[in-house]
Write a protein that holds these residues in place. Structure first.
Motif, PDB file in Angstrom:
ATOM      1  N   ALA A   9       0.802  -1.228   0.000  1.00 31.14           N
ATOM      2  CA  ALA A   9       0.000   0.000   0.000  1.00 31.14           C
ATOM      3  C   ALA A   9       0.835   1.279   0.000  1.00 31.14           C
ATOM      4  CB  ALA A   9      -0.969  -0.009   1.178  1.00 31.14           C
ATOM      5  N   PRO A  10       1.954   1.361   0.750  1.00 33.88           N
ATOM      6  CA  PRO A  10       2.730   2.605   0.725  1.00 33.88           C
ATOM      7  C   PRO A  10       3.414   2.888  -0.604  1.00 33.88           C
ATOM      8  CG  PRO A  10       3.252   1.284   2.679  1.00 33.88           C
ATOM      9  CD  PRO A  10       2.490   0.405   1.741  1.00 33.88           C
ATOM     10  N   HIS A  11       3.441   1.908  -1.502  1.00 33.19           N
ATOM     11  CA  HIS A  11       4.224   2.034  -2.724  1.00 33.19           C
ATOM     12  C   HIS A  11       3.382   2.167  -3.991  1.00 33.19           C
ATOM     13  CE1 HIS A  11       7.892   0.926  -0.510  1.00 33.19           C
ATOM     14  NE2 HIS A  11       7.127   0.042   0.118  1.00 33.19           N
ATOM     15  N   VAL A  12       2.176   1.631  -4.006  1.00 28.88           N
ATOM     16  CA  VAL A  12       1.379   1.632  -5.232  1.00 28.88           C
ATOM     17  C   VAL A  12       0.219   2.616  -5.134  1.00 28.88           C
ATOM     18  CG1 VAL A  12       1.967  -0.763  -5.733  1.00 28.88           C
ATOM     19  CG2 VAL A  12      -0.141  -0.247  -4.484  1.00 28.88           C
ATOM     20  N   ARG A  13      -0.359   2.922  -6.284  1.00 33.01           N
ATOM     21  CA  ARG A  13      -1.519   3.804  -6.323  1.00 33.01           C
ATOM     22  C   ARG A  13      -2.810   3.000  -6.175  1.00 33.01           C
ATOM     23  NH1 ARG A  13       0.960   6.694 -11.579  1.00 33.01           N
ATOM     24  NH2 ARG A  13       2.279   8.226 -10.521  1.00 33.01           N
ATOM     25  N   ARG A  14      -3.755   3.559  -5.495  1.00 34.08           N
ATOM     26  CA  ARG A  14      -5.110   3.012  -5.438  1.00 34.08           C
ATOM     27  C   ARG A  14      -5.828   3.595  -6.648  1.00 34.08           C
ATOM     28  NH1 ARG A  14      -8.553   0.875  -1.223  1.00 34.08           N
ATOM     29  NH2 ARG A  14     -10.706   1.612  -1.388  1.00 34.08           N
ATOM     30  N   THR A  15      -5.903   2.838  -7.711  1.00 34.47           N
ATOM     31  CA  THR A  15      -6.356   3.392  -8.981  1.00 34.47           C
ATOM     32  C   THR A  15      -7.871   3.589  -9.014  1.00 34.47           C
ATOM     33  OG1 THR A  15      -6.381   1.140  -9.907  1.00 34.47           O
ATOM     34  CG2 THR A  15      -4.419   2.488 -10.296  1.00 34.47           C
ATOM     35  N   ALA A  51       3.231  -3.294 -11.616  1.00 35.34           N
ATOM     36  CA  ALA A  51       3.934  -2.720 -10.464  1.00 35.34           C
ATOM     37  C   ALA A  51       3.566  -3.448  -9.180  1.00 35.34           C
ATOM     38  CB  ALA A  51       3.610  -1.233 -10.338  1.00 35.34           C
ATOM     39  N   ARG A  52       2.351  -3.951  -9.084  1.00 35.52           N
ATOM     40  CA  ARG A  52       1.899  -4.636  -7.869  1.00 35.52           C
ATOM     41  C   ARG A  52       2.702  -5.916  -7.627  1.00 35.52           C
ATOM     42  NH1 ARG A  52      -3.376  -2.877  -6.255  1.00 35.52           N
ATOM     43  NH2 ARG A  52      -4.270  -1.378  -7.717  1.00 35.52           N
ATOM     44  N   GLY A  53       2.798  -6.744  -8.653  1.00 38.28           N
ATOM     45  CA  GLY A  53       3.524  -7.994  -8.496  1.00 38.28           C
ATOM     46  C   GLY A  53       5.007  -7.785  -8.259  1.00 38.28           C
ATOM     47  N   ALA A  54       5.584  -6.789  -8.940  1.00 36.70           N
ATOM     48  CA  ALA A  54       7.020  -6.544  -8.792  1.00 36.70           C
ATOM     49  C   ALA A  54       7.363  -6.074  -7.387  1.00 36.70           C
ATOM     50  CB  ALA A  54       7.466  -5.523  -9.830  1.00 36.70           C
ATOM     51  N   ILE A  55       6.640  -5.096  -6.873  1.00 32.87           N
ATOM     52  CA  ILE A  55       6.971  -4.564  -5.553  1.00 32.87           C
ATOM     53  C   ILE A  55       6.650  -5.577  -4.468  1.00 32.87           C
ATOM     54  CG2 ILE A  55       4.785  -3.388  -5.020  1.00 32.87           C
ATOM     55  CD1 ILE A  55       8.255  -1.814  -4.565  1.00 32.87           C
ATOM     56  N   ALA A  90       4.552 -15.102  -5.789  1.00 28.72           N
ATOM     57  CA  ALA A  90       4.622 -13.720  -5.299  1.00 28.72           C
ATOM     58  C   ALA A  90       4.092 -12.735  -6.332  1.00 28.72           C
ATOM     59  CB  ALA A  90       6.058 -13.370  -4.921  1.00 28.72           C
ATOM     60  N   THR A  91       4.317 -13.034  -7.617  1.00 32.16           N
ATOM     61  CA  THR A  91       3.779 -12.184  -8.683  1.00 32.16           C
ATOM     62  C   THR A  91       2.258 -12.266  -8.720  1.00 32.16           C
ATOM     63  OG1 THR A  91       5.782 -12.461 -10.020  1.00 32.16           O
ATOM     64  CG2 THR A  91       3.786 -11.748 -11.158  1.00 32.16           C
ATOM     65  N   VAL A  92       1.716 -13.470  -8.718  1.00 32.29           N
ATOM     66  CA  VAL A  92       0.262 -13.650  -8.773  1.00 32.29           C
ATOM     67  C   VAL A  92      -0.400 -13.036  -7.547  1.00 32.29           C
ATOM     68  CG1 VAL A  92      -1.588 -15.370  -8.800  1.00 32.29           C
ATOM     69  CG2 VAL A  92       0.439 -15.700 -10.233  1.00 32.29           C
ATOM     70  N   ILE A  93       0.196 -13.211  -6.386  1.00 35.01           N
ATOM     71  CA  ILE A  93      -0.348 -12.619  -5.156  1.00 35.01           C
ATOM     72  C   ILE A  93      -0.377 -11.103  -5.272  1.00 35.01           C
ATOM     73  CG2 ILE A  93       0.150 -12.229  -2.707  1.00 35.01           C
ATOM     74  CD1 ILE A  93       1.237 -15.191  -2.727  1.00 35.01           C
ATOM     75  N   GLY A  94       0.713 -10.520  -5.780  1.00 32.08           N
ATOM     76  CA  GLY A  94       0.738  -9.064  -5.956  1.00 32.08           C
ATOM     77  C   GLY A  94      -0.333  -8.587  -6.916  1.00 32.08           C
ATOM     78  N   GLN A  95      -0.514  -9.300  -8.028  1.00 35.87           N
ATOM     79  CA  GLN A  95      -1.559  -8.900  -8.982  1.00 35.87           C
ATOM     80  C   GLN A  95      -2.947  -9.091  -8.377  1.00 35.87           C
ATOM     81  OE1 GLN A  95       0.658  -7.696 -10.348  1.00 35.87           O
ATOM     82  NE2 GLN A  95       1.791  -8.800 -11.921  1.00 35.87           N
ATOM     83  N   GLY A  96      -3.103 -10.058  -7.485  1.00 37.72           N
ATOM     84  CA  GLY A  96      -4.393 -10.276  -6.842  1.00 37.72           C
ATOM     85  C   GLY A  96      -4.849  -9.112  -5.984  1.00 37.72           C
ATOM     86  N   THR A  97      -3.904  -8.264  -5.561  1.00 41.22           N
ATOM     87  CA  THR A  97      -4.290  -7.101  -4.757  1.00 41.22           C
ATOM     88  C   THR A  97      -5.182  -6.145  -5.536  1.00 41.22           C
ATOM     89  OG1 THR A  97      -2.324  -5.777  -5.359  1.00 41.22           O
ATOM     90  CG2 THR A  97      -2.146  -7.240  -3.427  1.00 41.22           C
ATOM     91  N   LEU A  98      -5.087  -6.186  -6.872  1.00 38.46           N
ATOM     92  CA  LEU A  98      -5.937  -5.316  -7.676  1.00 38.46           C
ATOM     93  C   LEU A  98      -7.410  -5.653  -7.460  1.00 38.46           C
ATOM     94  CD1 LEU A  98      -5.310  -4.363 -11.382  1.00 38.46           C
ATOM     95  CD2 LEU A  98      -7.580  -4.822 -10.533  1.00 38.46           C
ATOM     96  N   MET A  99      -7.755  -6.932  -7.516  1.00 34.94           N
ATOM     97  CA  MET A  99      -9.150  -7.318  -7.334  1.00 34.94           C
ATOM     98  C   MET A  99      -9.598  -7.102  -5.894  1.00 34.94           C
ATOM     99  SD  MET A  99     -11.850  -8.194  -8.916  1.00 34.94           S
ATOM    100  CE  MET A  99     -11.090  -8.559 -10.506  1.00 34.94           C
TER     101      MET A  99
END
Length: 306
Positions: free
Chosen positions: A15-21, A50-54, A146-155
């Motif tokens: 959350a401190p690193h990505v945008r809440r789009t 960016a979500r999966g990478a960070i 870790a990539t899939v988990i990061g992308q899951g934060t979008l949903m």
């Protein structure tokens, strides 16, 4: 895996690193009812990647040799951004078909960029060779937990923003984004996987009963051009019963132009692919069905920044 617990933890972690789009509801884009759009192309580096990478960098130890990633462009930019933000070295391998906009973005982010002739699979081979030679940590574009988990934060974020939809349309390349969505939703909503007719790794795998190699081409190939669907995505697609549809390059381009004309959102072809399924009739909602569309990438060519 306990996907939902891991995705919820990742949402807090990144959350401190990505945008809440933002999310908007629009009418008049097609001959049906209103559509909810999540504008993830407004994320750092212009895509959900960016979500999966960070998330990967925040949840794993990075060796002194740094990071290496293969990408059609967006993942490479995301890894370069995350590495720069957290103070790590990054070597990024992209195919020449990535195009000048994405290649230029990676260069501006300060990564050690390698442009490889061919398609994504060729860049992946080169990245694996670099990993073996240097000991750098490989960040896979889509087929790593870790990539899939990061992308899951979008949903997870979208539901927290009040997502009110029976069906969510999501473009598919290698399967990291839709894999994260399937992992989070776990069958609670209908997910429609949308792929170009000429880059359709998930559709082919579902027809064959297993991941298989496909030919890759078309206007969205530099983002959706995975030769083989990820194992994580395929397993989740089978367990959740995802729907799969294909769209033509012409339909993708029409959706891209419509997003610009009506909403002044200039996205890359991959970012318009999910919407193309509605406009072309590749997916036809039932009467009263509430539909949401994920707009996932905003790095078109030519790049207005030059």
């Amino acid at each position: 895996m306990d996907w939902k617990t891991d995705i919820a933890a990742a949402l807090t972690r990144i959350a401190p690193h990505v945008r809440r789009t933002p999310v908007i509801e629009v009418t008049g884009l097609w001959d049906g009812g209103p559509i909810a759009l999540k504008l993830e192309q407004m994320q750092h580096t212009g895509s959900f990647k960016a979500r999966g990478a960070i998330n990967t960098l925040l949840s794993q130890d990075v060796p002194k040799a740094g990071l290496v990633a293969a990408s059609g462009g967006n993942h490479g930019a995301a890894v370069a951004w995350a590495a720069s933000r957290l103070g790590h070295r990054a070597a990024i391998f992209v195919p020449d078909m990535a195009g000048p906009a994405k290649i230029g973005l990676i260069e501006r982010l300060g990564a050690d960029l390698h442009v490889v002739p061919g398609a994504y699979a060729n860049a992946l081979d080169a990245a694996r060779a670099h990993e073996a030679e240097t000991g750098a940590m490989q960040i896979h574009a889509y087929d790593a937990p870790a990539t899939v988990i990061g992308q899951g934060t979008l949903m997870a974020e979208w539901e927290d923003q009040g997502l009110d939809a029976d069906t969510v349309l999501i473009a598919v390349g290698g399967g990291g984004l839709i894999g994260g969505a399937m992992a989070w939703l776990d069958g609670r909503r209908n997910i429609v996987a949308v792929e170009p007719e000429t880059s359709c790794a998930l559709n082919a795998a579902l027809a064959a009963g297993a991941p298989c190699d496909v030919e890759v081409s078309g206007v969205a190939a530099n983002a959706l051009g995975a030769r083989r669907i990820g194992d994580i995505c395929f397993d989740l697609a089978q367990s959740t019963g995802v729907s799969s549809v294909l769209v033509s390059d012409a339909a993708i381009t029409e959706a891209q132009v419509l997003l610009w004309r009506e909403l002044r959102q200039w996205v890359e072809p991959a970012g318009a692919t999910a919407l193309a399924a509605l406009l072309s009739g590749a997916y036809r909602p039932e009467p009263g069905e509430r539909v949401a569309v994920l707009v996932c990438g905003g790095n078109p060519a030519p790049d207005p920044a030059g």
